[in-house]
Design a protein around this motif. Sequence first.
Motif, short mmCIF file in Angstrom:
data_model
loop_
_atom_site.label_atom_id
_atom_site.label_comp_id
_atom_site.label_asym_id
_atom_site.label_seq_id
_atom_site.Cartn_x
_atom_site.Cartn_y
_atom_site.Cartn_z
N TYR A 78 0.85 -1.20 0.00
CA TYR A 78 0.00 0.00 0.00
C TYR A 78 0.88 1.24 0.00
O TYR A 78 1.96 1.24 0.59
N SER A 79 0.39 2.30 -0.65
CA SER A 79 1.10 3.58 -0.63
C SER A 79 0.10 4.70 -0.45
O SER A 79 -1.08 4.58 -0.77
N TRP A 80 0.58 5.83 0.07
CA TRP A 80 -0.25 7.02 0.26
C TRP A 80 0.66 8.23 0.43
O TRP A 80 1.84 8.12 0.68
N GLY A 81 0.07 9.40 0.23
CA GLY A 81 0.80 10.66 0.33
C GLY A 81 1.00 11.29 -1.03
O GLY A 81 0.19 11.10 -1.94
N GLY A 82 2.09 12.00 -1.20
CA GLY A 82 2.37 12.70 -2.45
C GLY A 82 2.83 11.76 -3.54
O GLY A 82 3.67 10.89 -3.32
N GLY A 83 2.28 11.94 -4.74
CA GLY A 83 2.58 11.05 -5.85
C GLY A 83 3.55 11.60 -6.87
O GLY A 83 3.70 11.03 -7.95
N LEU A 84 4.24 12.70 -6.55
CA LEU A 84 5.17 13.33 -7.48
C LEU A 84 6.14 12.29 -8.06
O LEU A 84 6.65 11.44 -7.33
N PHE A 85 6.37 12.38 -9.35
CA PHE A 85 7.25 11.47 -10.08
C PHE A 85 6.78 10.02 -10.05
O PHE A 85 7.56 9.10 -10.24
N GLY A 86 5.50 9.80 -9.78
CA GLY A 86 4.96 8.43 -9.74
C GLY A 86 5.37 7.65 -8.51
O GLY A 86 5.31 6.42 -8.50
N ALA A 87 5.76 8.34 -7.45
CA ALA A 87 6.30 7.69 -6.25
C ALA A 87 5.38 6.65 -5.63
O ALA A 87 5.83 5.73 -4.96
N LEU A 88 4.07 6.79 -5.83
CA LEU A 88 3.12 5.87 -5.18
C LEU A 88 2.91 4.57 -5.95
O LEU A 88 2.37 3.61 -5.41
N GLY A 89 3.33 4.54 -7.21
CA GLY A 89 3.20 3.31 -7.99
C GLY A 89 1.82 3.05 -8.55
O GLY A 89 1.50 1.91 -8.89
N HIS A 90 0.99 4.08 -8.67
CA HIS A 90 -0.37 3.90 -9.18
C HIS A 90 -0.53 4.39 -10.62
O HIS A 90 -1.65 4.54 -11.10
N GLY A 91 0.57 4.66 -11.30
CA GLY A 91 0.49 5.06 -12.69
C GLY A 91 0.18 6.52 -12.94
O GLY A 91 -0.19 6.89 -14.04
N SER A 92 0.28 7.35 -11.91
CA SER A 92 0.04 8.78 -12.05
C SER A 92 0.86 9.52 -11.00
O SER A 92 1.57 8.91 -10.21
N GLU A 93 0.72 10.83 -11.01
CA GLU A 93 1.38 11.65 -9.99
C GLU A 93 0.38 12.17 -8.96
O GLU A 93 0.70 13.05 -8.16
N ALA A 94 -0.83 11.62 -8.96
CA ALA A 94 -1.86 12.05 -8.03
C ALA A 94 -1.51 11.64 -6.60
O ALA A 94 -0.97 10.57 -6.36
N ALA A 95 -1.88 12.51 -5.67
CA ALA A 95 -1.71 12.19 -4.25
C ALA A 95 -2.83 11.25 -3.80
O ALA A 95 -3.90 11.22 -4.40
N GLU A 96 -2.58 10.49 -2.77
CA GLU A 96 -3.58 9.60 -2.15
C GLU A 96 -3.63 9.95 -0.68
O GLU A 96 -2.62 9.90 0.03
N GLU A 97 -4.83 10.31 -0.19
CA GLU A 97 -4.97 10.71 1.21
C GLU A 97 -5.10 9.55 2.18
O GLU A 97 -4.99 9.73 3.39
#
Length: 103
Positions: A78-97
């Motif tokens: 699982y990942s959450w927080g800031g998605g800059l540069f695809g850091a969350l691994g969800h295929g976008s740069e969107a943040a996840e709260e």
Amino acid sequence: LAGVRVSAVAAGACHSLCLVEGGALFSWGSAAGGRHGHGGGTEVVEPRRVEALAHEVVVAMSAGNLHSLAVAQTGAVYSWGGGLFGALGHGSEAAEESPRRIE
């Protein structure tokens, strides 16, 4: 966390994580970009269980500058927080709260 056995801690730039015996994950700190994983809102100034992961036994976690990751006993990540540069691994740069499973 009184009376709870802590097994690991991690610190990000403005948030912290704490894994306790039995696999519950707690977090606190900045709400910016969803860092603490409690669904946005305001800062959390004391440890609070990450309810989105209450159905999982967390065995590992990590806090980055703007995001966090958790690994469940089942192998789910699982990942959450800031998605800059695809850091969350969800295929976008969107943040996840809140924690979101990486597919």
